[in-house]
Structure formats: C-alpha cells, structure tokens
Design a protein around this motif. Structure first.
Motif, short mmCIF file in Angstrom:
data_model
loop_
_atom_site.label_atom_id
_atom_site.label_comp_id
_atom_site.label_asym_id
_atom_site.label_seq_id
_atom_site.Cartn_x
_atom_site.Cartn_y
_atom_site.Cartn_z
N UNK A 146 122.35 1.48 -71.35
CA UNK A 146 122.75 1.01 -70.03
C UNK A 146 123.25 -0.43 -70.09
N UNK A 147 122.70 -1.23 -71.02
CA UNK A 147 123.04 -2.64 -71.12
C UNK A 147 123.23 -3.03 -72.58
N UNK B 143 121.15 -8.43 -59.89
CA UNK B 143 120.90 -7.75 -58.62
C UNK B 143 121.53 -6.38 -58.76
N UNK B 144 120.70 -5.36 -58.88
CA UNK B 144 121.17 -4.00 -59.12
C UNK B 144 120.95 -3.19 -57.84
N UNK C 86 119.13 12.66 -62.63
CA UNK C 86 119.78 12.15 -61.41
C UNK C 86 119.40 10.68 -61.18
N UNK C 87 118.12 10.34 -61.38
CA UNK C 87 117.68 8.95 -61.20
C UNK C 87 118.37 8.03 -62.20
N UNK C 88 118.46 8.49 -63.45
CA UNK C 88 119.13 7.67 -64.47
C UNK C 88 120.60 7.46 -64.12
N UNK C 89 121.25 8.50 -63.61
CA UNK C 89 122.67 8.39 -63.25
C UNK C 89 122.87 7.36 -62.14
N UNK C 90 121.97 7.32 -61.16
CA UNK C 90 122.09 6.34 -60.07
C UNK C 90 121.86 4.93 -60.60
N UNK C 91 120.86 4.77 -61.49
CA UNK C 91 120.62 3.46 -62.09
C UNK C 91 121.85 2.99 -62.87
N UNK D 62 124.95 3.81 -62.40
CA UNK D 62 126.04 3.48 -61.47
C UNK D 62 125.79 2.12 -60.83
N UNK D 63 124.53 1.83 -60.46
CA UNK D 63 124.22 0.52 -59.87
C UNK D 63 124.45 -0.60 -60.87
#
Length: 304
Positions: free
Chosen positions: A4-5, A47-48, A157-162, A164-165
């Motif tokens: 993710x980073x 700020x995510x 689904x939770x990982x996908x939203x994280x 995207x943020x």
C-alpha cells in the motif's frame, strides 16, 4: 500482495524514533535489537479519508504499550493495523496474531499491547479511528483487540477501501463511512457486533442524502422513527449534533468537487457546486466553508 505504501528505512537513533512514535501514536516504548542505539526506520503521517494515519517502518525487536503508559496517556483510538511488508506478532491480552503482508488487527489503545518484529524489517499502516465513534457504533465488540480474518470476503473489501483512500489524496469522507460500514458488517457476521445501531444508520443516512437541501435533522429523525431530542442524545458521544454532522459532510463534498474542477471552470463553478452539495444559501455556504477550511471556495477551485 502489492504494498500500500513505500516507506523508507533509514538509520535513526532509538530515542528519536521512539519520540516520533509517541508523538503520532501515543505512549509506546521501543526496544531495539542490538546495542548500537540505532534503528532503521521512519514514521510518517497522512490524512487518509477521515482518519489520521501513521505509516511506520522499523526493524526493532519490540514496540510495547504498558499499563503504566496507558495510565499516563489514556487511549482515545482504536488502531487498525495493516501489515504492509514484513512480519509482526501482535499480543493483546489473550489475543495473539501473527501478521503477514495484508493481515489486519484492530488494536485497543486502552489495553496493554506488544508488537514483536524480531529485528526484521516491517512496514505498517495504522488508521486511528476515534474510540468513542467505534464504541457507539459497534458496542464493545472490539474491546481488547480484534483480528480481522482474511478468509472473510469483507477483508478484501476493507483492504480495497483503505487502498483507495491512500491513493486519493484528500479522499472524500464517504470512503471512511464506507469502511466503517464494512467493519460493522464484519462484526455483525461474526456475531460480535450490531451493524444496525441507530447511530450507525443515522450516519449512513446523512452520507447518502447530504446533497439534498431539503434533508435536515428533522427529516433524519422522521426517517429513523425517533424524536429529534432522542437523535441528539445518540450523537452526543461524538461531540456534535446531527446538524453539525450534516453540515460537515456537505462542506467536505463541496471541497472535493471544487478541488477536482479545472481552473477555467472556477468562476462559474462555485455557485453550482454549492447548490449541488445541499446548500441553498450562498452567503451561509461561503461563511461556513471559510470557517472550516480557512479559505474561500473560489480559492480552492483556482488552486486545483
């Protein structure tokens, strides 16, 4: 699994990295692997969506939050820890989880916890979710820590939203609301939480109808079949009223739309955006926008 980073590992004196962790995450103690007094790591903040977030890289032996540290620095958050690279063993009470890249653990800041890295390089993303909001949405289902199983479809689904943020700088607040709704569904599916509390339904309804200028606290209470006074009582733990929450969501929507507009559209775009985001009084919109963001809507549009 794709990271993710991309945080950097650089030599940092132990006391400096520990001070950074304390500044960003609260009272934690850092234990290095050797006696050199240096750890390879870094702490960054983002700020995510609506969440303050720490991105932590280190190769320490252990990071721990003791009962004494909790007494000195009472917890105000749940930390959603996402293992992005490397390994970490999380211990909180009788709950233990071995985290590999992609694994998630919801850490309870008011309970002692330990994070063991064994000197291996680790990258983690930590979303700081206000404790009061979690408790009043989901009850005490998360107290004492909670491992989020990647075998559950909602994990993806939770990982996908994280993701995207993280990718979208200044991601709109509804992504944060979507994430909390997914967490509620996960807890509900485990039989450990109630995804349909009145507050949770109210927050989701505000997010869904905020662009409607006729939608206000009275309409919200009517749709939930409660009195306005009862609705205000449910919002009290969040430190705001239903009206303030609705105003904040409308302003966030307007800011996101203005930020996405081209410079040549700025002059004629502000009024249209204000009306599209649920405002029917331009002077009120300008006043509240400046109060929240410290600048005018037109300046935001021109800047982007």
């Amino acid at each position: 699994m794709q990271s993710l980073t991309t945080p950097g590992h650089r030599p940092v004196p132990v006391e400096i990295l520990e001070a950074e962790i304390r500044r960003v995450c609260g009272a934690f103690a850092l234990e290095p692997m050797g006696r050199s007094g240096v750890v390879n790591g870094d702490v960054a903040t983002r700020r995510v969506g609506p969440f303050d977030t720490a991105i932590v890289a280190l190769d320490a032996s252990e990071v721990a939050r003791s009962p004494r540290a909790i007494r000195q620095d009472p917890g105000e958050y749940f930390f959603l820890l996402v293992q992005d690279a490397g390994q970490c063993r999380v211990e909180q009470g009788d709950r233990v989880a071995e985290l590999s890249p992609g694994d998630m653990f919801l850490v309870d800041s008011v309970k002692p916890s330990s994070f063991l890295y064994r000197g291996e390089r680790s990258n983690q993303v930590s979303l700081h979710i206000p404790r009061e909001e979690v408790v009043h949405r989901f009850g005490h289902a998360c107290a004492g820590g909670l491992s989020i199983s990647r075998d559950d479809p909602l994990w993806l689904a939770m990982r996908a939203v994280i993701a995207k943020m993280l990718l979208e700088e200044g991601a709109q607040a509804q992504l944060g609301e979507a994430f909390l709704c997914l967490m509620g569904a996960y807890l509900h599916g485990r039989g450990t939480g109630n995804a349909e509390t009145l507050l949770s339904r109210a927050l989701a309804m505000i997010d869904r109808h905020r662009a409607d200028p006729s939608f206000g606290p009275r309409e919200l209470a009517a749709r939930l079949n409660v009195s306005e006074r009862m609705l205000q009582r449910h919002f009290r733990p969040l430190g705001e009223t239903p009206g303030h929450r609705l105003l904040g969501r409308r302003l966030e929507l307007a800011h996101a739309r203005l930020s996405a507009r081209r410079n040549e559209q700025a002059a004629e775009g502000v009024t249209a955006v204000a009306f599209d985001c649920g405002f029917n009084d331009l002077s009120y919109f300008y006043r509240e926008f400046r109060k929240k963001y410290g600048t005018t809507p037109g300046a935001v549009a021109r800047c982007h």
